[in-house]
Design an enzyme around this catalytic site. Structure first.
Site, PDB file in Angstrom:
ATOM      1  N   SER A 143     -18.705  26.258  35.394  1.00  0.00           N
ATOM      2  CA  SER A 143     -19.715  25.469  34.686  1.00  0.00           C
ATOM      3  C   SER A 143     -20.746  26.414  34.106  1.00  0.00           C
ATOM      4  O   SER A 143     -21.050  27.470  34.689  1.00  0.00           O
ATOM      5  CB  SER A 143     -20.398  24.489  35.648  1.00  0.00           C
ATOM      6  OG  SER A 143     -21.511  23.869  35.029  1.00  0.00           O
ATOM      7  N   TYR A 157     -25.106  23.057  43.490  1.00  0.00           N
ATOM      8  CA  TYR A 157     -23.878  22.961  42.696  1.00  0.00           C
ATOM      9  C   TYR A 157     -23.738  24.181  41.787  1.00  0.00           C
ATOM     10  O   TYR A 157     -22.664  24.803  41.701  1.00  0.00           O
ATOM     11  CB  TYR A 157     -23.910  21.678  41.865  1.00  0.00           C
ATOM     12  CG  TYR A 157     -22.835  21.575  40.811  1.00  0.00           C
ATOM     13  CD1 TYR A 157     -21.555  21.141  41.135  1.00  0.00           C
ATOM     14  CD2 TYR A 157     -23.100  21.910  39.477  1.00  0.00           C
ATOM     15  CE1 TYR A 157     -20.564  21.033  40.157  1.00  0.00           C
ATOM     16  CE2 TYR A 157     -22.128  21.811  38.495  1.00  0.00           C
ATOM     17  CZ  TYR A 157     -20.854  21.374  38.848  1.00  0.00           C
ATOM     18  OH  TYR A 157     -19.887  21.278  37.880  1.00  0.00           O
TER      19      TYR A 157
END
Length: 248
Positions: A143, A157
């Site tokens: 990501s 995260y």
């Protein structure tokens, strides 16, 4: 010859798009999921509509025993040609790090980092020429949060995705000479159900104006990048993290 691709977290969003495009490109697909079986069954149907074999396998990628079962079942379909590590969670508790419970952070680490490690390990044991395998490709889904940090929402995260980037580069160095190419795709803001599930239904509309292209990405656009890294067209690409984030 059958080419089997294992896609973790393949029942929804980016994972589902990867499964369907992989089928269109000639792969038989193992659709891994951890919860609701109905979306996985729908993806299996879409894969089969392309004339390819497909199988939905329920497994928690953070559980070593279940990961071994996942790859054992996949091997029954035919030789494994590749792995896409797409399964990941945010913990569904957006907020500052000091507002997160230890249990939430631990679970996110177990799935997003531990799960990638376990699945990569099992794939290497089947693909590496060191073990008599034919070679193949692994693509980890990271990501752009690994770079941005996701402050105020999902720092935990983001940290797991930074770990995935490091794992990708390190593993690539280990196994490139054994016929396995390891790379990663790092999506930016993508229009999936993740945001609403995490209690942020307006997140896409709120963040999209800050993207140079002026919009969120679509799962199919991420899938194209993943399939390129799996393909012979990327034969000299090893240890790369390909950002697909609309310029942000």
């Amino acid at each position: 010859m059958s080419r089997v691709l294992v896609v973790t977290g393949g029942s929804r969003g980016i994972g589902a798009a990867i499964c369907e495009l992989a089928a269109a490109r000639g792969y038989d697909v193992v659709v891994n999921y951890s919860g609701d079986s109905e979306p996985a069954a729908e993806v299996v149907s879409r894969v089969r509509a392309h004339g390819r074999k497909a199988l939905a396998v329920r497994a928690d990628v953070a559980d070593e025993r279940q990961v071994r079962k996942l790859f054992g079942t996949a091997g029954e379909m035919g030789p494994i040609a590749g792995l896409v590590n797409n399964a990941a969670i945010t913990g569904n508790t957006p907020g500052r790090l000091d507002e997160q419970s230890a249990a939430t952070v631990r679970r996110v680490l177990e799935v997003n980092v531990g799960g990638v490690f376990l699945c990569c390990r099992e794939a290497v044991r089947r693909l590496s020429t060191r073990y008599g395998g034919p070679g193949g490709a692994i693509v980890n889904v990271s990501s752009t949060a690994a770079r941005s940090g996701s402050a105020g929402e999902w720092v935990h995260y983001a940290a797991t995705k930074a770990a995935v980037d490091t794992l990708t580069f390190g593993l690539a160095q280990e196994v490139a000479g054994e016929g396995i190419r390891v790379n990663a795709v790092a999506p930016g803001l993508v229009a999936t159900g993740l945001h609403e599930a995490a209690g942020l239904p307006d997140r896409i509309e709120r963040l999209a104006p800050g993207i140079p292209l002026g919009r969120a990405g679509e799962p199919a656009e991420i899938a194209e990048a993943v399939l390129w890294l799996l393909s012979p067209e990327s034969s000299f690409t090893v240890g790369a993290v390909l950002e697909v984030g609309g310029g942000r």
